[in-house]
Design an enzyme around this catalytic site. Sequence first.
Site, PDB file in Angstrom:
ATOM      1  N   LEU A  86       0.825  -1.210   0.000  1.00 33.66           N
ATOM      2  CA  LEU A  86       0.000   0.000   0.000  1.00 33.66           C
ATOM      3  C   LEU A  86       0.857   1.257   0.000  1.00 33.66           C
ATOM      4  O   LEU A  86       0.631   2.177  -0.778  1.00 33.66           O
ATOM      5  CB  LEU A  86      -0.919   0.007   1.216  1.00 33.66           C
ATOM      6  CG  LEU A  86      -2.099  -0.960   1.142  1.00 33.66           C
ATOM      7  CD1 LEU A  86      -2.982  -0.803   2.364  1.00 33.66           C
ATOM      8  CD2 LEU A  86      -2.911  -0.727  -0.108  1.00 33.66           C
ATOM      9  N   ALA A  87       1.860   1.309   0.869  1.00 36.66           N
ATOM     10  CA  ALA A  87       2.675   2.518   0.962  1.00 36.66           C
ATOM     11  C   ALA A  87       3.506   2.699  -0.303  1.00 36.66           C
ATOM     12  O   ALA A  87       3.524   3.786  -0.900  1.00 36.66           O
ATOM     13  CB  ALA A  87       3.573   2.447   2.190  1.00 36.66           C
ATOM     14  N   GLY A  88       4.170   1.646  -0.747  1.00 35.60           N
ATOM     15  CA  GLY A  88       5.074   1.753  -1.887  1.00 35.60           C
ATOM     16  C   GLY A  88       4.353   2.033  -3.192  1.00 35.60           C
ATOM     17  O   GLY A  88       4.745   2.923  -3.951  1.00 35.60           O
ATOM     18  N   SER A 124     -10.631 -12.828  11.302  1.00 35.21           N
ATOM     19  CA  SER A 124     -11.021 -11.487  11.704  1.00 35.21           C
ATOM     20  C   SER A 124     -11.420 -11.432  13.169  1.00 35.21           C
ATOM     21  O   SER A 124     -12.071 -12.314  13.713  1.00 35.21           O
ATOM     22  CB  SER A 124     -12.174 -11.002  10.844  1.00 35.21           C
ATOM     23  OG  SER A 124     -12.682  -9.820  11.390  1.00 35.21           O
ATOM     24  N   ARG A 164      -6.822  -6.552  21.884  1.00 33.91           N
ATOM     25  CA  ARG A 164      -6.043  -7.676  21.352  1.00 33.91           C
ATOM     26  C   ARG A 164      -4.998  -8.190  22.335  1.00 33.91           C
ATOM     27  O   ARG A 164      -4.872  -9.394  22.549  1.00 33.91           O
ATOM     28  CB  ARG A 164      -5.317  -7.234  20.077  1.00 33.91           C
ATOM     29  CG  ARG A 164      -6.250  -7.032  18.917  1.00 33.91           C
ATOM     30  CD  ARG A 164      -5.516  -6.528  17.708  1.00 33.91           C
ATOM     31  NE  ARG A 164      -6.444  -6.424  16.578  1.00 33.91           N
ATOM     32  CZ  ARG A 164      -6.120  -5.989  15.368  1.00 33.91           C
ATOM     33  NH1 ARG A 164      -4.887  -5.603  15.121  1.00 33.91           N
ATOM     34  NH2 ARG A 164      -7.004  -5.935  14.410  1.00 33.91           N
ATOM     35  N   GLU A 191       4.320   0.325   7.313  1.00 35.52           N
ATOM     36  CA  GLU A 191       4.730  -0.468   8.474  1.00 35.52           C
ATOM     37  C   GLU A 191       6.248  -0.425   8.671  1.00 35.52           C
ATOM     38  O   GLU A 191       6.748  -0.689   9.763  1.00 35.52           O
ATOM     39  CB  GLU A 191       4.253  -1.924   8.318  1.00 35.52           C
ATOM     40  CG  GLU A 191       4.325  -2.741   9.602  1.00 35.52           C
ATOM     41  CD  GLU A 191       3.879  -4.203   9.438  1.00 35.52           C
ATOM     42  OE1 GLU A 191       3.265  -4.530   8.417  1.00 35.52           O
ATOM     43  OE2 GLU A 191       4.146  -4.998  10.352  1.00 35.52           O
ATOM     44  N   LEU A 206      -3.882  -0.116   7.147  1.00 40.41           N
ATOM     45  CA  LEU A 206      -4.128   0.241   5.754  1.00 40.41           C
ATOM     46  C   LEU A 206      -4.180   1.755   5.633  1.00 40.41           C
ATOM     47  O   LEU A 206      -3.657   2.355   4.703  1.00 40.41           O
ATOM     48  CB  LEU A 206      -5.446  -0.372   5.288  1.00 40.41           C
ATOM     49  CG  LEU A 206      -5.553  -1.894   5.410  1.00 40.41           C
ATOM     50  CD1 LEU A 206      -6.908  -2.375   4.907  1.00 40.41           C
ATOM     51  CD2 LEU A 206      -4.443  -2.564   4.623  1.00 40.41           C
TER      52      LEU A 206
END
Lengths: 250, 645, 231
Positions: B43-45, B284, B337, B432, B448
């Site tokens: 996503l970032a790249g 999930s 979590r 990340e 995300l």
Amino acid sequence: MKINLKVWRQKNSNTEGKLVEYHLDNVSEDMSFLEMFDVLNDSLTRKGEDPVTFDHDCREGICGTCSMYINGRPHGPQTGATTCQLHMRSFNDGDTIVVEPWRARAFPVIKDLMVDRSAFDRIIQSGGYVSVNTGSARDANEILIPRTIADEAMDAAACIGCGACVAACKNASAMLFVSAKVSQLAILPQGQAEHKERAERMVAQMDAEGFGACSFTGACSVECPKSISLDHIARMNREYLGAKLTSDNA
Amino acid sequence: MKLESKIPEGPLAEKWARQKFSLKLVNPANKRKYDIIVVGTGLAGASAAASLAELGYNVKAFCFQDSPRRAHSIAAQGGINAAKNYQNDGDSVFRLFYDTIKGGDYRAREGNVYRLAEVSVNIIDQCVAQGVPFAREYGGLLANRSFGGSQVSRTFYARGQTGQQLLLGAYSALSRQVSTGKVKLYPRTEMLDLVVEGGKARGIITRNLVTGKIESHSGHAVLLCTGGYGNVFYLSTNAMGSNATAAWRAHKKGAVFGNPCFTQIHPTCIPVSGHYQSKLTLMSESLRNDGRVWAPKSKEDAQKIQKGQLRANDLSEDARDYFLERRYPSFGNLVPRDVASRNAKYVCDEGRGVSKTGLAVYLDFADAIKRDGKKTIEAKYGNLFEMYEKITGENPYETPMMIYPAVHYTMGGLWVDYNLMTSIPGLYALGEANFSDHGANRLGASALMQGLADGYFVIPYTVGDYLANIGPADKIPVDAPAFKEAEKKVHEQIDRLLAIKGERPVDDLHKELGHIMWEYCGMARTAEGLQIAREKIKALKKEFWSNVKVLGDSQEMNQALEQASRVADFIELGALMVEDALNRNESCGGHFREEYQTPDGEALRDDANYAYVAAWEYQGDDQPELLNKEMLEFENVKLTQRSYK
Amino acid sequence: MAWVIQTLSSSLGRKVIMSLTGLFLSSFLIVHMAGNLQLFKGDNGRAFNEYTYFMTHNPLIITISYLLYTSILVHALMAWVLTRHNQASRPVKYAYSKPEANSAWSSRNMGILGTILLLFIIIHMRTFWFEMHFGAVPMAEYDGKQYKDLYVVVKEAFSQWWYVLLYVICMIAMGYHLSHGFQSGFQTLGIRHKKYTPLIEFIGTYFFAIIVPAIFAAMPIYVFLQVHHII
């Protein structure tokens, strides 16, 4: 479990390959198919033999990297699943399993079970996008998309680009892959501006890569890990013919 | 080293706007004179490479996968947060900011987190414009859900495949730029070193994974978008190829590493079934909305279950311990979590775990099915139940699911300033890969958001400032000594790995590292255990470099060689994680030191002494790393203790 | 016009040619079958001979017949081009493949079925069409008008059991060919819809793959039985 394997071994794209037999004892039925290959590779390495090269990454059925033709079917006997989601409980003690790479002119073998699927990337580059620069989008809720349309677009967009459709097709046709993208963007309002050009360009690129034509056997859809429907192929045919008849590209 | 966060002055809500104005711009006609290297196409790249190419820069994008579309962002299931407040339920940019800071246990920067919340709304617009098929209401408006115990519905989703759809959106934008020639793509290519010269990042050294060829690539700026390092633990929800090599080698070239010990453990994963296990699959978190977590009350029952003499359904209600409901009456099964994960571990440590390995607890839907009917449960979780059945061969409608925590995300990463620049000028870290905006713990559906925020909306502004300052001439050719020397070192390391010809396959050593990390630097840590880990890792490193067995040669596709080179880095990074965990004498978020807990067994922060980012500076092979501290200041939120009783 | 050639030489364009010619040939089958039903009339071929006279003398029918010959040739030629292309798309075959797990036999063997049909058409046309146009067919007279008595040729041909058997086998091949081909033709044109595709499938399966070939097969059998006075 005891498993006999016949695995395609090929040093690189320039050499001939052949099926080589291996025998594994102590295979657990809870192992995934790829974990069984890990075990094989571990033992090969310890014996000083070259381990089997195969593509794999997420191992949870979404990245589309794994690609094995197992006992005559892409991703093995299960439907709606990738190779990494296949478990040894799908086989019986003493079974012989033949494992080959995807076979297609457009997917040359790199090594052993690994093939080059960059043809898919080039098809997307030829038009599988909406031309919108970062920052120029309007508010997301200004585009109304009824749920049924969004769902249908999502069905097409679920494609993971693994190439099982090509591997399964007797003609090594990429129609299901290409149509999933053409169809997704043809259904959505965002894709309308470029829909004619997209269909024309993506089909042209698909042909240039050397994939076969569609014989509508339906094998692609049956073997697709995401069960993508043949409806999308029909939609792409419609899009393509409509585009050819009415676009300005004389 | 002096770490400057470069957070702009002014009120929180105006910081980013002020910064955008004060950053220098590159003249449109000059942009084509700059080359930018982007490593990683998640996503970032992908979003960064596409956005920068749209602006006119020349971009080279690298990924080790065979296609940019396969980066592990693709596996994110749940969704993406955005402060759109479409549901009219009281959400706002400030609330998303506040939730993120608080969820991160006050170990993130206010300025960064606020900016993240601010641009979150643009991300959704951008993705929808690309044709991402988010879930919709019948009338055509976007649907939202509440996620991870959040009080507002701000999560956008595309079935259980949100990460896939967002990545395919960014990949399509990237593909468009490849077709225009502004991006040159290098798939099956791995970065093996960073080239630094004159105090600036100048380029990278790569290995073509198909031919084995070592190559140099020169650029004005280098962006590392290479994801997290969860695979230090061997077993994690990361992809098999996910690795820390690019980030770690940059670290060894001078980029400081922030908060390496902050790792997130996800409570609802499918348990390990045997020693051959290669990866863990996450299910999930939403399952905990209806499922009840339990384990047998007695060790005897648990042992019978482990041996297969007893089944879950054979146990009567009073033989079951619904331990989360018992310990946390008000939050019950919906505790965060880290709390859920830790309690499952405790139960298993007591010998009350189930499954063959004894490392699992039950997640039971029998009551929910009785209450709502099978149909309702199927509509909500059908695909997850199916996935579970595919992997385990058990039907969760009839017998309780088994779950166990697994490493899922790493909050730590390369230290970056407000502009996402690392401590090496010209080197940036996004997504990340950077030490990020999540503090000590990340909220669900925020990974995300951060990846895309960095790539679409932050880096296009901030990198321009650096480039405008250095000018187009400030670049060195690939035949410069700095490149040649780096290439030589890379060759040397590869030759060294192949020359060892030891006894143990790479995976075997990787598994051993994973066991050490999970045992001593996992869900619960102690000073004593960490010291043991320190020694064990030291020994493992020695073992690795004397006994690893890598066959084949370097001039061909060689997966074992790739793995060996990554595991070598994981071992060193693991050692740093242990040092960081030892240094941080407090419990916060994903970092739980057993010595520091409240009488109720909750994480006990030490804000007076540890409200800082631990930024570690490499000092040479086998030398202790130097700790730099960036103090965190909180002007807009009040630090409070979490309680879920 | 470059775009027309470009379109028709693309993989989709070639399939469109297959589809249009195939569907046209299917529609011809209905007419051909309806006409040949005259054979069952039991009037010693009068209706049949009058029908053949009409078919060989009506200018519109003659024009369409040329279109028909062209369609057969183009359909066969394009099939050959596509098959070559498709085979070249997988130069290295699988050592072990199990296609029956994912697709119908007929859909994978359209080429073989089509080749059988092409041979059949050649034999069929040699026997009847060629005789009708160039052979020495005896004449029959109805109401003072002269007609070529093709019925005699029919009786002669179908009095031989092996010839009847050949026809029956070829009609089975046609059934399989059409069971896939008819539906596939619509798919190629993009005609696929929740409401109408089931209808197309129904017609393709029951009418074109079963009823039409069965009626055609019944003709030689009927004539054979009649000639040999079995009925």
